[in-house]
Scaffold this motif. Structure first.
Motif, PDB file in Angstrom:
ATOM      1  N   TRP A 140      44.829  47.354  25.697  1.00  0.00           N
ATOM      2  CA  TRP A 140      44.571  47.251  27.129  1.00  0.00           C
ATOM      3  C   TRP A 140      45.624  46.321  27.709  1.00  0.00           C
ATOM      4  O   TRP A 140      45.776  45.184  27.241  1.00  0.00           O
ATOM      5  CB  TRP A 140      43.165  46.689  27.358  1.00  0.00           C
ATOM      6  CG  TRP A 140      42.737  46.612  28.778  1.00  0.00           C
ATOM      7  CD1 TRP A 140      42.675  45.483  29.544  1.00  0.00           C
ATOM      8  CD2 TRP A 140      42.274  47.688  29.601  1.00  0.00           C
ATOM      9  NE1 TRP A 140      42.195  45.801  30.794  1.00  0.00           N
ATOM     10  CE2 TRP A 140      41.948  47.146  30.861  1.00  0.00           C
ATOM     11  CE3 TRP A 140      42.100  49.061  29.407  1.00  0.00           C
ATOM     12  CZ2 TRP A 140      41.461  47.922  31.917  1.00  0.00           C
ATOM     13  CZ3 TRP A 140      41.619  49.825  30.455  1.00  0.00           C
ATOM     14  CH2 TRP A 140      41.295  49.266  31.682  1.00  0.00           C
ATOM     15  N   ASP A 174      30.189  38.215  29.984  1.00  0.00           N
ATOM     16  CA  ASP A 174      29.908  37.802  31.363  1.00  0.00           C
ATOM     17  C   ASP A 174      28.414  37.543  31.515  1.00  0.00           C
ATOM     18  O   ASP A 174      27.602  38.408  31.169  1.00  0.00           O
ATOM     19  CB  ASP A 174      30.354  38.944  32.290  1.00  0.00           C
ATOM     20  CG  ASP A 174      30.308  38.569  33.760  1.00  0.00           C
ATOM     21  OD1 ASP A 174      29.549  37.659  34.140  1.00  0.00           O
ATOM     22  OD2 ASP A 174      31.051  39.211  34.525  1.00  0.00           O
ATOM     23  N   THR A 196      31.960  47.063  26.953  1.00  0.00           N
ATOM     24  CA  THR A 196      33.361  47.068  26.526  1.00  0.00           C
ATOM     25  C   THR A 196      33.905  45.664  26.648  1.00  0.00           C
ATOM     26  O   THR A 196      33.663  44.984  27.647  1.00  0.00           O
ATOM     27  CB  THR A 196      34.150  48.048  27.421  1.00  0.00           C
ATOM     28  OG1 THR A 196      33.635  49.359  27.180  1.00  0.00           O
ATOM     29  CG2 THR A 196      35.636  48.024  27.124  1.00  0.00           C
ATOM     30  N   ALA A 197      34.625  45.217  25.638  1.00  0.00           N
ATOM     31  CA  ALA A 197      35.160  43.858  25.653  1.00  0.00           C
ATOM     32  C   ALA A 197      36.584  43.823  25.089  1.00  0.00           C
ATOM     33  O   ALA A 197      36.858  44.366  24.018  1.00  0.00           O
ATOM     34  CB  ALA A 197      34.268  42.927  24.839  1.00  0.00           C
ATOM     35  N   SER A 198      37.460  43.161  25.848  1.00  0.00           N
ATOM     36  CA  SER A 198      38.813  42.923  25.339  1.00  0.00           C
ATOM     37  C   SER A 198      38.964  41.460  24.905  1.00  0.00           C
ATOM     38  O   SER A 198      40.007  41.067  24.398  1.00  0.00           O
ATOM     39  CB  SER A 198      39.849  43.262  26.416  1.00  0.00           C
ATOM     40  OG  SER A 198      39.576  42.528  27.586  1.00  0.00           O
ATOM     41  N   SER A 199      37.913  40.685  25.099  1.00  0.00           N
ATOM     42  CA  SER A 199      37.983  39.245  24.785  1.00  0.00           C
ATOM     43  C   SER A 199      37.636  38.958  23.326  1.00  0.00           C
ATOM     44  O   SER A 199      37.389  37.807  22.983  1.00  0.00           O
ATOM     45  CB  SER A 199      37.035  38.475  25.697  1.00  0.00           C
ATOM     46  OG  SER A 199      35.704  38.912  25.466  1.00  0.00           O
ATOM     47  N   LYS A 227      24.866  54.673  28.814  1.00  0.00           N
ATOM     48  CA  LYS A 227      26.039  54.549  27.950  1.00  0.00           C
ATOM     49  C   LYS A 227      25.921  55.326  26.635  1.00  0.00           C
ATOM     50  O   LYS A 227      26.865  55.975  26.193  1.00  0.00           O
ATOM     51  CB  LYS A 227      26.306  53.066  27.675  1.00  0.00           C
ATOM     52  CG  LYS A 227      26.620  52.290  28.955  1.00  0.00           C
ATOM     53  CD  LYS A 227      26.801  50.809  28.695  1.00  0.00           C
ATOM     54  CE  LYS A 227      27.123  50.067  29.989  1.00  0.00           C
ATOM     55  NZ  LYS A 227      27.329  48.633  29.782  1.00  0.00           N
ATOM     56  N   LYS A 269      28.450  49.548  34.900  1.00  0.00           N
ATOM     57  CA  LYS A 269      27.062  49.133  35.081  1.00  0.00           C
ATOM     58  C   LYS A 269      26.184  50.320  35.450  1.00  0.00           C
ATOM     59  O   LYS A 269      26.580  51.164  36.232  1.00  0.00           O
ATOM     60  CB  LYS A 269      26.981  48.123  36.232  1.00  0.00           C
ATOM     61  CG  LYS A 269      26.888  46.721  35.784  1.00  0.00           C
ATOM     62  CD  LYS A 269      26.695  45.786  36.950  1.00  0.00           C
ATOM     63  CE  LYS A 269      27.116  44.399  36.571  1.00  0.00           C
ATOM     64  NZ  LYS A 269      26.431  43.859  35.408  1.00  0.00           N
ATOM     65  N   CYS A 295      33.581  37.241  24.324  1.00  0.00           N
ATOM     66  CA  CYS A 295      33.069  36.570  25.531  1.00  0.00           C
ATOM     67  C   CYS A 295      32.319  37.574  26.394  1.00  0.00           C
ATOM     68  O   CYS A 295      32.834  38.660  26.678  1.00  0.00           O
ATOM     69  CB  CYS A 295      34.223  35.964  26.322  1.00  0.00           C
ATOM     70  SG  CYS A 295      35.224  34.838  25.344  1.00  0.00           S
ATOM     71  N   ASP A 321      24.421  43.116  32.782  1.00  0.00           N
ATOM     72  CA  ASP A 321      23.021  43.547  32.622  1.00  0.00           C
ATOM     73  C   ASP A 321      22.550  43.311  31.186  1.00  0.00           C
ATOM     74  O   ASP A 321      21.392  42.997  30.947  1.00  0.00           O
ATOM     75  CB  ASP A 321      22.874  45.039  32.976  1.00  0.00           C
ATOM     76  CG  ASP A 321      23.138  45.302  34.457  1.00  0.00           C
ATOM     77  OD1 ASP A 321      23.118  44.333  35.248  1.00  0.00           O
ATOM     78  OD2 ASP A 321      23.385  46.470  34.819  1.00  0.00           O
ATOM     79  N   CYS A 322      23.470  43.484  30.230  1.00  0.00           N
ATOM     80  CA  CYS A 322      23.099  43.359  28.822  1.00  0.00           C
ATOM     81  C   CYS A 322      23.075  41.900  28.341  1.00  0.00           C
ATOM     82  O   CYS A 322      22.725  41.645  27.181  1.00  0.00           O
ATOM     83  CB  CYS A 322      24.046  44.191  27.948  1.00  0.00           C
ATOM     84  SG  CYS A 322      25.764  43.679  28.069  1.00  0.00           S
TER      85      CYS A 322
HETATM   86  C1  LIG Z   1      39.132  47.067  29.014  1.00  0.00           C
HETATM   87  C2  LIG Z   1      37.942  46.263  29.470  1.00  0.00           C
HETATM   88  C3  LIG Z   1      37.684  45.062  28.868  1.00  0.00           C
HETATM   89  C4  LIG Z   1      36.558  44.297  29.226  1.00  0.00           C
HETATM   90  N1  LIG Z   1      36.323  43.117  28.592  1.00  0.00           N
HETATM   91  C5  LIG Z   1      35.207  42.418  28.869  1.00  0.00           C
HETATM   92  C6  LIG Z   1      34.893  41.248  28.137  1.00  0.00           C
HETATM   93  O1  LIG Z   1      35.624  40.821  27.246  1.00  0.00           O
HETATM   94  N2  LIG Z   1      33.736  40.596  28.434  1.00  0.00           N
HETATM   95  C7  LIG Z   1      32.884  41.044  29.418  1.00  0.00           C
HETATM   96  O2  LIG Z   1      31.837  40.425  29.627  1.00  0.00           O
HETATM   97  N3  LIG Z   1      33.166  42.152  30.134  1.00  0.00           N
HETATM   98  C8  LIG Z   1      34.288  42.853  29.868  1.00  0.00           C
HETATM   99  N4  LIG Z   1      34.562  44.000  30.560  1.00  0.00           N
HETATM  100  C9  LIG Z   1      33.630  44.451  31.595  1.00  0.00           C
HETATM  101  C10 LIG Z   1      32.324  44.992  30.999  1.00  0.00           C
HETATM  102  O3  LIG Z   1      32.582  45.978  30.004  1.00  0.00           O
HETATM  103  C11 LIG Z   1      31.441  45.621  32.096  1.00  0.00           C
HETATM  104  O4  LIG Z   1      31.279  44.712  33.154  1.00  0.00           O
HETATM  105  C12 LIG Z   1      30.090  46.067  31.527  1.00  0.00           C
HETATM  106  O5  LIG Z   1      29.548  47.040  32.371  1.00  0.00           O
HETATM  107  C13 LIG Z   1      29.115  44.886  31.412  1.00  0.00           C
HETATM  108  O6  LIG Z   1      27.891  45.291  30.852  1.00  0.00           O
HETATM  109  P1  LIG Z   1      26.589  45.755  31.736  1.00  0.00           P
HETATM  110  O7  LIG Z   1      26.839  47.218  32.063  1.00  0.00           O
HETATM  111  O8  LIG Z   1      25.453  45.556  30.784  1.00  0.00           O
HETATM  112  O9  LIG Z   1      26.530  44.901  32.974  1.00  0.00           O
HETATM  113  C14 LIG Z   1      35.691  44.763  30.243  1.00  0.00           C
HETATM  114  C15 LIG Z   1      35.968  45.996  30.858  1.00  0.00           C
HETATM  115  C16 LIG Z   1      37.079  46.731  30.492  1.00  0.00           C
HETATM  116  C17 LIG Z   1      37.366  48.063  31.154  1.00  0.00           C
END
Ligand SMILES: Cc1cc2nc3c(=O)[nH]c(=O)nc-3n(C[C@H](O)[C@H](O)[C@H](O)COP(=O)(O)O)c2cc1C
Length: 166
Positions: free
Chosen positions: A153, A59, A40-43, A97, A93, A57, A63-64
């Motif tokens: 969000w 992180d 999920t990404a809001s960026s 999914k 995490k 963007c 994991d992905c």
């Molecule tokens: C509303 C919302 C927005 C998010 N936006 C971002 C984002 O823009 N970039 C990012 O890396 N993680 C973002 N996150 C967190 C990731 O979705 C979360 O850490 C995710 O589990 C990362 O992937 P992974 O499960 O493969 O580690 C957001 C989470 C939420 C709830």
């Protein structure tokens, strides 16, 4: 002072960022081995109209992250209030999914949400380092809009859009 990042209090920084309402996307891809990945990404943001470019963007601790860095393509699904629960699964995490939500697949067998507010099929053009994140720049090859209004969000929670002003 040890908890301050370049002079900015991290809590103040997060709190200030939370005052910026954004849309919510679920970004997906498929690994070379055929496994499905997403977050999920809001960026998400528009970057360029010609050529059509968007950015998101990611992180570096996700994991992905390695899968997206190696991906040729990814899909940005702009989600609706009906996807709020799914968006929280994709923000968790270790979650299985793709066991949740009703995904369809494009020609490249990348997962997409047919009932999303919009779906953008992207080719990964660049991955630009940005602190603890990386900016994924995607060249959009196909953009489709659906019927639903996007969810937003704001201050750590979903906010549903009201009636559009005339
Ligand atoms: C509303 C919302 C927005 C998010 N936006 C971002 C984002 O823009 N970039 C990012 O890396 N993680 C973002 N996150 C967190 C990731 O979705 C979360 O850490 C995710 O589990 C990362 O992937 P992974 O499960 O493969 O580690 C957001 C989470 C939420 C709830």
């Amino acid at each position: 002072m040890a908890d301050r990042v370049e002079g900015v209090d991290p809590a103040d920084f997060r709190s200030a960022l939370a005052r910026f309402p954004s849309g919510v996307t679920i970004v997906t891809t498929r690994s070379e081995a055929g496994t499905l990945h997403g977050f999920t990404a809001s960026s998400f943001a528009a970057l360029s109209l010609d050529p059509p470019l968007v950015l998101v963007c990611l992180d570096r601790g996700a994991d992905c992250y390695p899968v997206f860095m190696a991906a040729e393509r990814f899909v940005v699904n702009i989600v609706t209030p009906a996807h709020a629960e799914l968006a929280m699964k994709f923000a968790t995490k270790g979650e299985n999914k793709f066991a949740h939500g009703r995904f369809a697949f494009d020609d490249e067998r990348h997962p997409l949400l047919p009932d999303a507010a919009a779906v953008l099929h992207c080719e990964l053009r660049q991955a630009v380092p940005g602190g603890d994140h990386v900016i994924l720049i995607g060249r959009v090859h196909e953009a489709r809009t659906g019927g639903g209004e996007p969810v937003t969000w704001y201050r750590g929670d979903f906010l549903h859009l009201g009636e559009r002003a005339a």
